[in-house]
Design a protein around this motif. Sequence first.
Motif, short mmCIF file in Angstrom:
data_model
loop_
_atom_site.label_atom_id
_atom_site.label_comp_id
_atom_site.label_asym_id
_atom_site.label_seq_id
_atom_site.Cartn_x
_atom_site.Cartn_y
_atom_site.Cartn_z
N ARG A 1 0.82 -1.21 0.00
CA ARG A 1 0.00 0.00 0.00
C ARG A 1 0.86 1.27 0.00
O ARG A 1 0.55 2.24 -0.69
N GLU A 2 1.92 1.25 0.78
CA GLU A 2 2.77 2.44 0.90
C GLU A 2 3.40 2.81 -0.43
O GLU A 2 3.49 4.00 -0.78
N PHE A 3 3.84 1.80 -1.17
CA PHE A 3 4.43 2.08 -2.48
C PHE A 3 3.38 2.64 -3.44
O PHE A 3 3.66 3.59 -4.18
N LEU A 4 2.19 2.06 -3.44
CA LEU A 4 1.15 2.57 -4.33
C LEU A 4 0.79 4.01 -3.99
O LEU A 4 0.57 4.82 -4.88
N GLN A 5 0.74 4.32 -2.69
CA GLN A 5 0.46 5.70 -2.30
C GLN A 5 1.57 6.63 -2.78
O GLN A 5 1.29 7.73 -3.29
N TYR A 6 2.80 6.18 -2.65
CA TYR A 6 3.95 6.96 -3.13
C TYR A 6 3.86 7.17 -4.64
O TYR A 6 4.05 8.29 -5.15
N ALA A 7 3.56 6.10 -5.38
CA ALA A 7 3.46 6.20 -6.84
C ALA A 7 2.33 7.14 -7.24
O ALA A 7 2.47 7.93 -8.17
N LEU A 8 1.22 7.07 -6.52
CA LEU A 8 0.09 7.95 -6.80
C LEU A 8 0.47 9.41 -6.55
O LEU A 8 0.17 10.29 -7.36
N ASP A 9 1.16 9.67 -5.45
CA ASP A 9 1.57 11.04 -5.13
C ASP A 9 2.53 11.59 -6.18
O ASP A 9 2.40 12.74 -6.61
N GLU A 10 3.49 10.77 -6.61
CA GLU A 10 4.49 11.23 -7.57
C GLU A 10 3.88 11.47 -8.95
O GLU A 10 4.24 12.43 -9.63
N HIS B 1 -12.21 -1.82 -3.47
CA HIS B 1 -12.59 -0.70 -2.60
C HIS B 1 -11.36 -0.12 -1.91
O HIS B 1 -11.27 1.09 -1.70
N SER B 2 -10.39 -0.99 -1.56
CA SER B 2 -9.15 -0.50 -0.93
C SER B 2 -8.39 0.43 -1.87
O SER B 2 -7.83 1.45 -1.43
N LEU B 3 -8.38 0.09 -3.14
CA LEU B 3 -7.69 0.92 -4.13
C LEU B 3 -8.43 2.24 -4.34
O LEU B 3 -7.81 3.31 -4.45
N ASP C 1 -10.33 3.71 -2.12
CA ASP C 1 -10.12 4.50 -0.89
C ASP C 1 -8.76 5.17 -0.89
O ASP C 1 -8.59 6.27 -0.33
N LEU C 2 -7.79 4.53 -1.55
CA LEU C 2 -6.45 5.11 -1.64
C LEU C 2 -6.44 6.34 -2.54
O LEU C 2 -5.56 7.19 -2.42
N GLY C 3 -7.43 6.43 -3.43
CA GLY C 3 -7.51 7.58 -4.33
C GLY C 3 -7.20 7.27 -5.78
O GLY C 3 -7.15 8.19 -6.61
N ILE C 4 -7.00 6.00 -6.10
CA ILE C 4 -6.70 5.63 -7.49
C ILE C 4 -7.98 5.71 -8.32
O ILE C 4 -9.02 5.18 -7.91
N ARG C 5 -7.88 6.35 -9.48
CA ARG C 5 -9.08 6.60 -10.30
C ARG C 5 -8.96 6.04 -11.71
O ARG C 5 -9.88 6.17 -12.50
N TRP C 6 -7.83 5.39 -12.04
CA TRP C 6 -7.67 4.75 -13.35
C TRP C 6 -7.38 3.27 -13.13
O TRP C 6 -6.50 2.91 -12.33
N TYR C 7 -8.12 2.44 -13.87
CA TYR C 7 -8.02 0.99 -13.69
C TYR C 7 -7.97 0.28 -15.04
O TYR C 7 -8.40 0.83 -16.05
N ALA C 8 -7.46 -0.95 -15.01
CA ALA C 8 -7.61 -1.87 -16.13
C ALA C 8 -8.19 -3.16 -15.56
O ALA C 8 -7.87 -3.53 -14.42
N THR C 9 -9.05 -3.81 -16.34
CA THR C 9 -9.70 -5.01 -15.83
C THR C 9 -9.96 -6.01 -16.95
O THR C 9 -10.21 -5.64 -18.09
N ASN D 1 -19.90 0.33 -8.29
CA ASN D 1 -21.23 0.78 -7.85
C ASN D 1 -21.45 0.49 -6.37
O ASN D 1 -22.08 1.30 -5.66
N GLU D 2 -20.94 -0.64 -5.89
CA GLU D 2 -21.06 -0.95 -4.46
C GLU D 2 -20.27 0.07 -3.64
O GLU D 2 -20.74 0.53 -2.59
N TRP D 3 -19.09 0.43 -4.12
CA TRP D 3 -18.26 1.43 -3.40
C TRP D 3 -18.95 2.77 -3.38
O TRP D 3 -19.00 3.43 -2.34
N LYS D 4 -19.48 3.19 -4.53
CA LYS D 4 -20.17 4.49 -4.59
C LYS D 4 -21.36 4.54 -3.66
O LYS D 4 -21.65 5.59 -3.04
N ALA D 5 -22.06 3.43 -3.53
CA ALA D 5 -23.24 3.38 -2.65
C ALA D 5 -22.87 3.55 -1.18
O ALA D 5 -23.71 3.96 -0.37
N GLN D 6 -21.61 3.27 -0.85
CA GLN D 6 -21.17 3.39 0.53
C GLN D 6 -20.63 4.78 0.87
O GLN D 6 -20.38 5.08 2.04
N GLN D 7 -20.47 5.61 -0.17
CA GLN D 7 -19.86 6.93 0.07
C GLN D 7 -20.87 7.91 0.67
O GLN D 7 -22.06 7.81 0.46
#
Length: 272
Positions: free
Chosen positions: A213-222, A243-245, A247-255, A266-272
């Motif tokens: 998690r710490e590295f991903l947060q660092y990568a997101l900040d940079e 949901h963990s991702l 919550d970290l603030g990541i907004r671009w995904y591949a799936t 949609n489940e995450w948005k319903a919890q906000q």
Amino acid sequence: MGKEGNTIYWQAHRGGGAYEAPDNTMAAIRYAWELGGIPEVDVRSTRDGVIICLHDATLERTTNAPDEINTLPASQLTFEEIRAWDAGIKFDEKFAGEKVPSLEEMFREMQGHPERMAYLDLKEVDLQQLGAMIDQYGVNKQVIFTHNVQENCKKMKQITQGVKSMQWVGGSPDKIRATFADVLASGFEGLDQVQIHLRSQEGASDWPYVVDREFLQYALDETRKAGVDLEVLPFEIEGGAIHSLLDLGIRWYATDEPARFLQCINEWKAQQ
């Protein structure tokens, strides 16, 4: 690109070809667009110089081509020879009749529809030829060129104005860290996005991925500081992990699973 907030952007890896639509077909491409995503196709060339959408070097996995054909590299086959075989029926009979598409087929459906974007993952293509085709169809601002070699991303942006680029970063956590360090040291030269592959770890309780998690947060900040998008590719889609991702603030995904991914969103948005 580069926008923050709660808008979530996503790439359909191989168009959702692993689970939900036949790999690198027009059916998969349209499926991703209909769901609001950005399809990703893999580009390589035939013997007669046609750029096609095909992930593997051969037709064996995705088509019903016979043994004497399906083990030959696509680069040794003509476009007509490749189009003789069905690229949908092995995935599901309801996709019977799908063919390996030319890149031009997709570009024709992008023309006049600026909302239709596409990732082009470099496999085996002359970049000058690819750039000329992008210019010909005028889809420059709709294309995100992607490769795991930064130099190719830089070169593509020099060849074709307006195209965006993404470098994908995979391998072990140590390799991901080292590659990201190199990209960061370059000032993200020639890049609009960086994608990090996320593999799940066994028996995880508080954090589901082998990349911490710490590295991903660092990568997101940079990346944010540089005005570059950080995209992640989680290979397994599970609600709590996604949901963990988020919550970290990541907004671009591949799936590989667009429908399941959207359910998690949609489940995450319903919890906000």
